[in-house]
Every structure is written in structure tokens, then in C-alpha cells.
Design a protein around this motif. Structure first.
Motif, PDB file in Angstrom:
ATOM      1  N   LEU A   1       0.817  -1.217   0.000  1.00  0.00           N
ATOM      2  CA  LEU A   1       0.000   0.000   0.000  1.00  0.00           C
ATOM      3  C   LEU A   1       0.848   1.264   0.000  1.00  0.00           C
ATOM      4  O   LEU A   1       0.403   2.317  -0.455  1.00  0.00           O
ATOM      5  N   ALA A   2       2.081   1.159   0.513  1.00  0.00           N
ATOM      6  CA  ALA A   2       2.988   2.304   0.476  1.00  0.00           C
ATOM      7  C   ALA A   2       3.714   2.398  -0.858  1.00  0.00           C
ATOM      8  O   ALA A   2       4.031   3.491  -1.335  1.00  0.00           O
ATOM      9  N   VAL A   3       3.969   1.249  -1.474  1.00  0.00           N
ATOM     10  CA  VAL A   3       4.706   1.230  -2.735  1.00  0.00           C
ATOM     11  C   VAL A   3       3.830   1.681  -3.896  1.00  0.00           C
ATOM     12  O   VAL A   3       4.283   2.399  -4.794  1.00  0.00           O
ATOM     13  N   ALA A   4       2.554   1.263  -3.874  1.00  0.00           N
ATOM     14  CA  ALA A   4       1.676   1.496  -5.029  1.00  0.00           C
ATOM     15  C   ALA A   4       1.564   2.969  -5.416  1.00  0.00           C
ATOM     16  O   ALA A   4       1.754   3.318  -6.592  1.00  0.00           O
ATOM     17  N   PRO A   5       1.264   3.897  -4.489  1.00  0.00           N
ATOM     18  CA  PRO A   5       1.165   5.310  -4.914  1.00  0.00           C
ATOM     19  C   PRO A   5       2.477   5.857  -5.461  1.00  0.00           C
ATOM     20  O   PRO A   5       2.473   6.666  -6.400  1.00  0.00           O
ATOM     21  N   ILE A   6       3.616   5.434  -4.887  1.00  0.00           N
ATOM     22  CA  ILE A   6       4.917   5.922  -5.351  1.00  0.00           C
ATOM     23  C   ILE A   6       5.162   5.488  -6.797  1.00  0.00           C
ATOM     24  O   ILE A   6       5.588   6.275  -7.647  1.00  0.00           O
TER      25      ILE A   6
ATOM     26  N   GLY B   1       3.625   7.741 -13.835  1.00  0.00           N
ATOM     27  CA  GLY B   1       2.778   8.754 -14.455  1.00  0.00           C
ATOM     28  C   GLY B   1       3.573   9.970 -14.888  1.00  0.00           C
ATOM     29  O   GLY B   1       3.314  10.553 -15.950  1.00  0.00           O
ATOM     30  N   ALA B   2       4.548  10.371 -14.054  1.00  0.00           N
ATOM     31  CA  ALA B   2       5.395  11.508 -14.427  1.00  0.00           C
ATOM     32  C   ALA B   2       6.248  11.198 -15.645  1.00  0.00           C
ATOM     33  O   ALA B   2       6.606  12.102 -16.415  1.00  0.00           O
TER      34      ALA B   2
ATOM     35  N   VAL C   1       3.325  -3.306 -13.045  1.00  0.00           N
ATOM     36  CA  VAL C   1       4.589  -3.192 -12.319  1.00  0.00           C
ATOM     37  C   VAL C   1       4.377  -3.478 -10.831  1.00  0.00           C
ATOM     38  O   VAL C   1       5.181  -4.171 -10.190  1.00  0.00           O
ATOM     39  N   ILE C   2       3.303  -2.949 -10.270  1.00  0.00           N
ATOM     40  CA  ILE C   2       3.015  -3.201  -8.852  1.00  0.00           C
ATOM     41  C   ILE C   2       2.708  -4.676  -8.631  1.00  0.00           C
ATOM     42  O   ILE C   2       3.134  -5.282  -7.633  1.00  0.00           O
TER      43      ILE C   2
ATOM     44  N   GLU D   1      -5.182  -0.778  -8.206  1.00  0.00           N
ATOM     45  CA  GLU D   1      -6.347  -0.078  -8.739  1.00  0.00           C
ATOM     46  C   GLU D   1      -6.966   0.881  -7.722  1.00  0.00           C
ATOM     47  O   GLU D   1      -7.747   1.759  -8.100  1.00  0.00           O
ATOM     48  N   LEU D   2      -6.628   0.728  -6.450  1.00  0.00           N
ATOM     49  CA  LEU D   2      -7.267   1.549  -5.419  1.00  0.00           C
ATOM     50  C   LEU D   2      -6.773   2.993  -5.402  1.00  0.00           C
ATOM     51  O   LEU D   2      -7.589   3.920  -5.437  1.00  0.00           O
ATOM     52  N   PRO D   3      -5.436   3.252  -5.354  1.00  0.00           N
ATOM     53  CA  PRO D   3      -5.015   4.667  -5.255  1.00  0.00           C
ATOM     54  C   PRO D   3      -5.146   5.433  -6.557  1.00  0.00           C
ATOM     55  O   PRO D   3      -5.034   6.662  -6.554  1.00  0.00           O
ATOM     56  N   THR D   4      -5.384   4.766  -7.677  1.00  0.00           N
ATOM     57  CA  THR D   4      -5.474   5.483  -8.948  1.00  0.00           C
ATOM     58  C   THR D   4      -6.863   6.042  -9.195  1.00  0.00           C
ATOM     59  O   THR D   4      -7.062   6.798 -10.153  1.00  0.00           O
ATOM     60  N   GLY D   5      -7.834   5.640  -8.368  1.00  0.00           N
ATOM     61  CA  GLY D   5      -9.206   6.039  -8.637  1.00  0.00           C
ATOM     62  C   GLY D   5      -9.708   5.454  -9.941  1.00  0.00           C
ATOM     63  O   GLY D   5     -10.426   6.111 -10.694  1.00  0.00           O
ATOM     64  N   ALA D   6      -9.304   4.212 -10.214  1.00  0.00           N
ATOM     65  CA  ALA D   6      -9.632   3.578 -11.486  1.00  0.00           C
ATOM     66  C   ALA D   6     -11.141   3.451 -11.648  1.00  0.00           C
ATOM     67  O   ALA D   6     -11.885   3.258 -10.684  1.00  0.00           O
ATOM     68  N   GLN D   7     -11.585   3.554 -12.905  1.00  0.00           N
ATOM     69  CA  GLN D   7     -13.002   3.431 -13.216  1.00  0.00           C
ATOM     70  C   GLN D   7     -13.379   2.011 -13.618  1.00  0.00           C
ATOM     71  O   GLN D   7     -14.555   1.724 -13.824  1.00  0.00           O
ATOM     72  N   ALA D   8     -12.393   1.134 -13.751  1.00  0.00           N
ATOM     73  CA  ALA D   8     -12.656  -0.244 -14.168  1.00  0.00           C
ATOM     74  C   ALA D   8     -11.708  -1.170 -13.421  1.00  0.00           C
ATOM     75  O   ALA D   8     -10.610  -0.781 -13.034  1.00  0.00           O
TER      76      ALA D   8
END
Length: 311
Positions: free
Chosen positions: A153-158, A164-165, A176-177, A247-254
Motif C-alpha cells: 500500500l505504500a509502494v503502489a502510490p509511489i 505517471g510523471a 509493475v506493482i 487499482e485503489l489509489p489510482t481512482g480507477a473506473q474499471a
């Protein structure tokens, strides 16, 4: 003098029939359903009683018990509610609809398979390097182990922000995650498998002037196959978990993670449980697919089958 009678050919004894798998599986499923129903009954009891009081009905035990099985937003949904939601999500909408569980499962499966491929290739490559180079083992193995102590959960947003950048969005960050959780069991299992041949067998290959690639291809790799497939079964299940977490921290729609997130936002516990059941079924199917690949590979290579060495 009469000739001796020829001995009758021995008839192979017939193996006793193995116990069927249906009864044990049915017993476990029944136990799960009973425990699940009791948990729903206990968790929803007070809410159902309050609902009856507000409706002006007598909060009798029988009415409360019946109401716990039919709450619109229960704390723990009853089994029949989750099964009905899964059925509606699978068969009630076109598979291209964003309300279809099949659509969301396919989105999650796509990232899972890409992450599984990346993690498996990376794990096998690291294992080959670790087995052949002591410097790689001394330098990389502690970091490989330490990498698994960091919560996903700490790695995914990073990872998502960093990729994304760099311009990578969509499927790749989730893959990748997922690969992050996948490569570790493959690496550890393959290190054990590639080291499985005895030293005397390796020495014999060297006396035949076999090179390291030849020893790898003809001795180490065949010996490592049972270890590889055992690791892949663990890795593919962990891979699916990594995809859903991604899929959780990205706010994914699918995706199944998006279904979990939407259900938590709107308090739709039945939707959450339906997504969890779909994820569990998908994980079981993936592990089964790896098991079938294992049986086919070991049969083709002449090795013992996954069913305990039986032919």
C-alpha cells in the motif's frame, strides 16, 4: 513323467479406488456457508431490530432473523445476497457494460497477466544470476528479501506517481506493482530448484566438458521445474492481489479494485463482497491454469506428474 504345469501369469492387483473429491469439497463449502450465515445473523441483528422498531413492528426473534437476511445495506451480507449480486453482475449485463463483473474481471486480469509475465521473467533471471555468481547472491539477495518488507500500500502510490510523471499510465503501472509481489516467490523457488541437482551430477557434466549454459539447460532447468511451478502458483495469486491494490489509489473506473472502491464510497457492502468473491474465483482459476500447465510440461518432459508422481 508328466510335464509340470506352467505357472499361471500373475494378474496385477487392482488399486483400490481413491476417495472422491466431491464430498470433502461439499463439506468445506457447507461449513463456510453455515459460518457465513451465522456471522451475517449476528452482525446484522441490532440493525434489523432497529429497522423493525422504526417500522412499528414487534421485534420478535423470528422477524429479526428474517430481516437480517434481507437488509439493503447489511454489515455482513448473507450468502444468498452475494450470490445473487454475482449472478446479476455476470449474467445481468452485457460484458462490455461497466456494471458487468466480467468486464471488471477482464480489466484486472489483463494487468495481472502482464505483471505475472514481468515478475516471472525477472524472478527467473535473478535466480539464474544468483546461482551462477556468488557476488550477485551476496549483493542482491538481502535487498530482494528487504523489498518484501515494504507494504504494498505504500509502494503502489509511489510507483503510480513516478510512472505517471514518465508518461506511463493505464495498464503498465498496475502490472509493475503486481510484478513487485510476483518476482519474490519465483526468485526464491528457482534458486532452490536450480540448486537441487547434486554436486556429483554437476561434476559429471563438467567431466564431459559441458559449459555453464549446457549444465543449466540439461541439468539445472529440468530439476527446477517442480519448484518453478510451485512458486508460480503462489506468485499468480499474489499478483492478482497486487493488481487489485494498484487499482485503489489510482481512482480507477474499471477493475475489481474499482468495484471495491465504489462499493466502499457508497456503502454498498453487497457489491464489495461480490467483487471479493469474483476475485477469489479468478485467483482459483489462475492457480488451476498454472497447475494444468505444470502437468502438461512435466508430462512432456518425462518428469513426475504433479499428482504425486503417478503416471
Amino acid at each position: 513323467m508328466t510335464p509340470e504345469a506352467a505357472p499361471l501369469p500373475s494378474v496385477p492387483r487392482r488399486r483400490p479406488a481413491e476417495p472422491g473429491w466431491l464430498l470433502p469439497v461439499a463439506s468445506v463449502v457447507l461449513a463456510i456457508l453455515v459460518a457465513w450465515t451465522l456471522a451475517a445473523l449476528l452482525a446484522n441483528w441490532s440493525g434489523a431490530a432497529d429497522a423493525l422498531v422504526r417500522a412499528g413492528e414487534a421485534p420478535e426473534a423470528g422477524r429479526i432473523a428474517a430481516a437480517t437476511m434481507a437488509l439493503e445495506r447489511p454489515v455482513v451480507p448473507a450468502p444468498h445476497q452475494v450470490i445473487a449480486e454475482v449472478w446479476r453482475g455476470v449474467f445481468g449485463f452485457p460484458i462490455t457494460s461497466k456494471r458487468s463483473l466480467v468486464y471488471h474481471a477482464w480489466v484486472t486480469l489483463s494487468a495481472t497477466m502482464l505483471g505475472f509475465a514481468i515478475g516471472s521473467v525477472l524472478g527467473i533471471a535473478l535466480a539464474v544470476a544468483i546461482v551462477h555468481l556468488r557476488s550477485v547472491e551476496a549483493s542482491l539477495m538481502p535487498w530482494i528479501v528487504a523489498s518484501q518488507t515494504v507494504p504494498i500500500l505504500a509502494v503502489a502510490p509511489i510507483v503510480i506517481v513516478a510512472l505517471g510523471a514518465a508518461g506511463f499510465t493505464g495498464l503498465l503501472p498496475k502490472a509493475v506493482i503486481a510484478a513487485y509481489l510476483c518476482f519474490f516467490p519465483v526468485t526464491v523457488g528457482m534458486v532452490k530448484g536450480l540448486s537441487a541437482p547434486d554436486a556429483i551430477h554437476r561434476d559429471l557434466m563438467r567431466t564431459y566438458s559441458a559449459s555453464k549454459p549446457q549444465i543449466l539447460a540439461r541439468l539445472r532447468w529440468p530439476a527446477s521445474l517442480p519448484y518453478l511451478f510451485a512458486s508460480l502458483k503462489i506468485a499468480v495469486a499474489a499478483n492478482l492481489v497486487g493488481t487489485i491494490v494498484a487499482e485503489l489509489p489510482t481512482g480507477a473506473q474499471a477493475g475489481l479494485g474499482a468495484r471495491l472502491l465504489a462499493g466502499s464510497y457508497y456503502g454498498q457492502t453487497i457489491q464489495i463482497w461480490a467483487a471479493l468473491v469474483a476475485a477469489a474465483v479468478l485467483s482459483a482459476l489462475l492457480v488451476r491454469a498454472v497447475g494444468l500447465a505444470e502437468t502438461a510440461t512435466l508430462r512432456a518432459s518425462g518428469g513426475p506428474l504433479a499428482t504425486g508422481g503417478r503416471r
